[in-house]
Scaffold this motif. Structure first.
Motif, PDB file in Angstrom:
ATOM      1  N   ARG A  89       1.139  -1.212   0.004  1.00 36.87           N
ATOM      2  CA  ARG A  89      -0.471   0.158   0.278  1.00 36.87           C
ATOM      3  C   ARG A  89       0.928   1.297  -0.451  1.00 36.87           C
ATOM      4  N   PHE A  90       1.085   1.855  -0.965  1.00 35.22           N
ATOM      5  CA  PHE A  90       1.371   3.286  -1.390  1.00 35.22           C
ATOM      6  C   PHE A  90       0.364   4.219  -1.290  1.00 35.22           C
ATOM      7  N   GLY A  91      -0.487   3.597  -0.373  1.00 34.27           N
ATOM      8  CA  GLY A  91      -1.344   5.652   0.401  1.00 34.27           C
ATOM      9  C   GLY A  91      -1.934   6.881  -0.453  1.00 34.27           C
ATOM     10  N   THR A  92      -1.680   7.664  -0.530  1.00 34.87           N
ATOM     11  CA  THR A  92      -2.631   8.915  -0.533  1.00 34.87           C
ATOM     12  C   THR A  92      -1.838  10.506  -1.544  1.00 34.87           C
ATOM     13  N   PRO A 129       6.205  -6.446 -11.104  1.00 35.14           N
ATOM     14  CA  PRO A 129       4.835  -5.649 -10.655  1.00 35.14           C
ATOM     15  C   PRO A 129       4.503  -4.995 -12.629  1.00 35.14           C
ATOM     16  N   ASP A 130       2.603  -5.149 -12.622  1.00 38.74           N
ATOM     17  CA  ASP A 130       2.157  -5.429 -13.506  1.00 38.74           C
ATOM     18  C   ASP A 130       1.643  -3.862 -13.436  1.00 38.74           C
ATOM     19  N   SER A 131       1.157  -2.798 -14.812  1.00 37.29           N
ATOM     20  CA  SER A 131       0.805  -1.546 -14.884  1.00 37.29           C
ATOM     21  C   SER A 131      -0.721  -1.017 -14.033  1.00 37.29           C
ATOM     22  N   LEU A 132      -0.229   0.097 -12.795  1.00 34.87           N
ATOM     23  CA  LEU A 132      -1.248  -0.071 -12.715  1.00 34.87           C
ATOM     24  C   LEU A 132      -2.429   0.650 -12.867  1.00 34.87           C
ATOM     25  N   VAL A 133      -3.766   0.490 -13.061  1.00 36.88           N
ATOM     26  CA  VAL A 133      -4.799   1.049 -13.750  1.00 36.88           C
ATOM     27  C   VAL A 133      -5.563   1.004 -13.067  1.00 36.88           C
ATOM     28  N   GLY A 134      -6.168   2.457 -13.651  1.00 32.96           N
ATOM     29  CA  GLY A 134      -7.893   3.265 -12.887  1.00 32.96           C
ATOM     30  C   GLY A 134      -9.222   2.349 -12.590  1.00 32.96           C
ATOM     31  N   GLU A 135      -9.586   2.028 -11.497  1.00 36.31           N
ATOM     32  CA  GLU A 135     -10.307   0.938 -10.698  1.00 36.31           C
ATOM     33  C   GLU A 135     -11.363   2.534 -11.795  1.00 36.31           C
ATOM     34  N   GLN A 136     -12.320   3.105 -12.371  1.00 43.60           N
ATOM     35  CA  GLN A 136     -12.936   4.638 -12.417  1.00 43.60           C
ATOM     36  C   GLN A 136     -12.824   4.814 -13.906  1.00 43.60           C
ATOM     37  N   THR A 137     -11.622   5.202 -13.996  1.00 44.33           N
ATOM     38  CA  THR A 137     -11.285   5.924 -15.720  1.00 44.33           C
ATOM     39  C   THR A 137     -10.106   4.671 -15.802  1.00 44.33           C
ATOM     40  N   SER A 140      -4.006   4.133 -17.494  1.00 40.93           N
ATOM     41  CA  SER A 140      -2.663   3.187 -16.858  1.00 40.93           C
ATOM     42  C   SER A 140      -1.873   3.681 -16.985  1.00 40.93           C
ATOM     43  N   LEU A 141      -1.103   3.099 -15.748  1.00 40.98           N
ATOM     44  CA  LEU A 141       0.732   3.381 -15.596  1.00 40.98           C
ATOM     45  C   LEU A 141       1.795   2.870 -16.016  1.00 40.98           C
ATOM     46  N   ASN A 142       2.683   2.866 -16.083  1.00 43.07           N
ATOM     47  CA  ASN A 142       3.121   1.801 -17.387  1.00 43.07           C
ATOM     48  C   ASN A 142       4.950   2.371 -16.762  1.00 43.07           C
ATOM     49  N   ASN A 143       4.713   3.340 -16.841  1.00 41.33           N
ATOM     50  CA  ASN A 143       6.520   3.944 -17.279  1.00 41.33           C
ATOM     51  C   ASN A 143       6.973   4.320 -14.980  1.00 41.33           C
ATOM     52  N   GLY A 144       7.233   3.211 -15.253  1.00 40.36           N
ATOM     53  CA  GLY A 144       8.571   3.452 -13.590  1.00 40.36           C
ATOM     54  C   GLY A 144       9.108   2.052 -13.237  1.00 40.36           C
ATOM     55  N   TYR A 145       8.852   2.312 -12.036  1.00 41.52           N
ATOM     56  CA  TYR A 145       9.414   0.809 -11.202  1.00 41.52           C
ATOM     57  C   TYR A 145       8.945   0.479 -10.388  1.00 41.52           C
ATOM     58  N   LEU A 146       9.097  -1.024  -9.393  1.00 45.62           N
ATOM     59  CA  LEU A 146       9.061  -1.055  -7.993  1.00 45.62           C
ATOM     60  C   LEU A 146      10.706  -1.304  -7.207  1.00 45.62           C
ATOM     61  N   HIS A 217      -8.347   5.848  -8.421  1.00 50.18           N
ATOM     62  CA  HIS A 217      -7.541   4.790  -7.141  1.00 50.18           C
ATOM     63  C   HIS A 217      -6.876   3.855  -8.244  1.00 50.18           C
ATOM     64  N   TYR A 218      -5.667   3.737  -8.282  1.00 55.89           N
ATOM     65  CA  TYR A 218      -5.196   2.330  -8.882  1.00 55.89           C
ATOM     66  C   TYR A 218      -4.459   1.374  -8.783  1.00 55.89           C
ATOM     67  N   VAL A 219      -5.073  -0.063  -9.537  1.00 58.08           N
ATOM     68  CA  VAL A 219      -4.530  -0.917  -8.528  1.00 58.08           C
ATOM     69  C   VAL A 219      -3.599  -1.545  -9.669  1.00 58.08           C
ATOM     70  N   GLY A 220      -1.850  -2.343  -9.099  1.00 60.99           N
ATOM     71  CA  GLY A 220      -1.323  -3.004 -10.767  1.00 60.99           C
ATOM     72  C   GLY A 220      -0.799  -4.304  -9.744  1.00 60.99           C
ATOM     73  N   SER A 221      -1.225  -5.567 -10.285  1.00 60.44           N
ATOM     74  CA  SER A 221      -0.462  -6.821  -9.721  1.00 60.44           C
ATOM     75  C   SER A 221       0.710  -7.312  -9.619  1.00 60.44           C
ATOM     76  N   LEU A 222       1.180  -7.621  -8.393  1.00 60.32           N
ATOM     77  CA  LEU A 222       2.165  -8.022  -8.288  1.00 60.32           C
ATOM     78  C   LEU A 222       2.802  -9.847  -7.774  1.00 60.32           C
ATOM     79  N   SER A 223       3.338 -10.558  -9.623  1.00 65.09           N
ATOM     80  CA  SER A 223       3.081 -11.309 -10.042  1.00 65.09           C
ATOM     81  C   SER A 223       4.389 -12.047  -9.224  1.00 65.09           C
ATOM     82  N   TRP A 224       4.642 -12.650  -8.328  1.00 60.25           N
ATOM     83  CA  TRP A 224       4.768 -13.320  -7.621  1.00 60.25           C
ATOM     84  C   TRP A 224       4.703 -15.079  -7.615  1.00 60.25           C
ATOM     85  N   SER A 225       6.973 -15.278  -8.194  1.00 64.46           N
ATOM     86  CA  SER A 225       6.966 -16.909  -8.558  1.00 64.46           C
ATOM     87  C   SER A 225       8.018 -17.004  -8.039  1.00 64.46           C
ATOM     88  N   LEU A 226       7.501 -18.778  -7.223  1.00 57.52           N
ATOM     89  CA  LEU A 226       8.729 -19.756  -7.067  1.00 57.52           C
ATOM     90  C   LEU A 226       8.850 -20.424  -7.878  1.00 57.52           C
TER      91      LEU A 226
END
Length: 231
Positions: A89-92, A129-137, A140-146, A217-226
């Motif tokens: 969670r990265f806040g507002t 980390p996948d693109s962050l997508v706005g729940e209402q609009t 997409s936000l995909n230029n960046g990194y975690l 409000h943007y949500v992006g999936s974090l895909s973990w693989s072991l």
């Protein structure tokens, strides 16, 4: 008299030689080799999820994270399991021109892995980390990194295995990266990988360009693989 002397000398010399050689033969005869044996077999595959542990002290149970409520772990069972992964969670933040760097709010963000195999083959933990997508609009936000920041890799006190090693900390959005790797004969039993514990190197989401971003409000999936081998 001379003959008697010579005979006596010969007897004395023989006695000396016999006396000096005899202990060596005795020592050699008293040397033996025995064996120490132990019988090992593959343990049963666990049929219950592993206990989730505190990333600050893995001897204690997980206390929960107020910023990640309801996350009770993956429920995975088996010889090699990804027991727990956090939602970050990265806040507002106010929408501004330029980029954005947001620090995670989580107090107990972590990953937990348990390797119950006896073969010591090692493992690799990957993250995308996948693109962050706005729940209402739908924007997409995909230029960046975690940026994961400093990882606190810990184990319960009963675990005697050598630790896995931290790899990539900066993961571009949309890319898989190896973040923790257990080389052969390391990373056995349970390990917690604590995130966001170092204030000098916290877990952060970095967006390089928010000039065209819209409020949402943007949500992006974090895909973990072991995977079950080091890579």
């Amino acid at each position: 008299m001379r003959r008697s002397y010579m005979l006596s000398s010969s007897i004395l010399l023989s006695a000396i030689l016999s006396f000096s050689v005899f202990p060596t033969n005795v020592l050699a005869a008293q040397s033996f080799t025995t064996n120490a044996t132990v019988n090992l077999q593959q343990g049963p595959i666990p049929n219950d999820p592993n206990m989730i542990r505190d990333p600050y002290d893995p001897d204690l149970p997980y206390p929960g994270d107020i910023n990640d409520p309801g996350n009770d772990g993956t429920g995975s069972v088996g010889p090699l399991t990804l027991d727990y992964v956090s939602n970050l969670r990265f806040g507002t933040h106010e929408l501004k021109q330029g980029g954005l760097t947001a620090t995670a709010k989580n107090t107990h963000a972590m990953v937990q892995i348990t390797d119950s195999r006896a073969n010591g083959n090692g493992w690799t933990l990957q993250l995308r980390p996948d693109s962050l997508v706005g729940e209402q609009t739908g924007a997409s936000l995909n230029n960046g990194y975690l940026y994961l920041g400093t990882e606190a890799i810990r184990k319960p006190s009963s675990n005697v295995s050598a630790p896995p090693v931290s790899k990539t900390l900066r993961i571009p959005i949309g890319s898989y990266e190896n973040i923790v790797v257990a080389p052969q004969n390391t990373g056995l039993s349970t390990w917690t990988i604590g995130l966001n514990q170092d204030s000098n190197s916290p877990t952060q989401l970095v967006l390089n360009d928010t000039a065209n971003a819209v409020a949402d409000h943007y949500v992006g999936s974090l895909s973990w693989s072991l995977t079950n081998a080091p890579s």
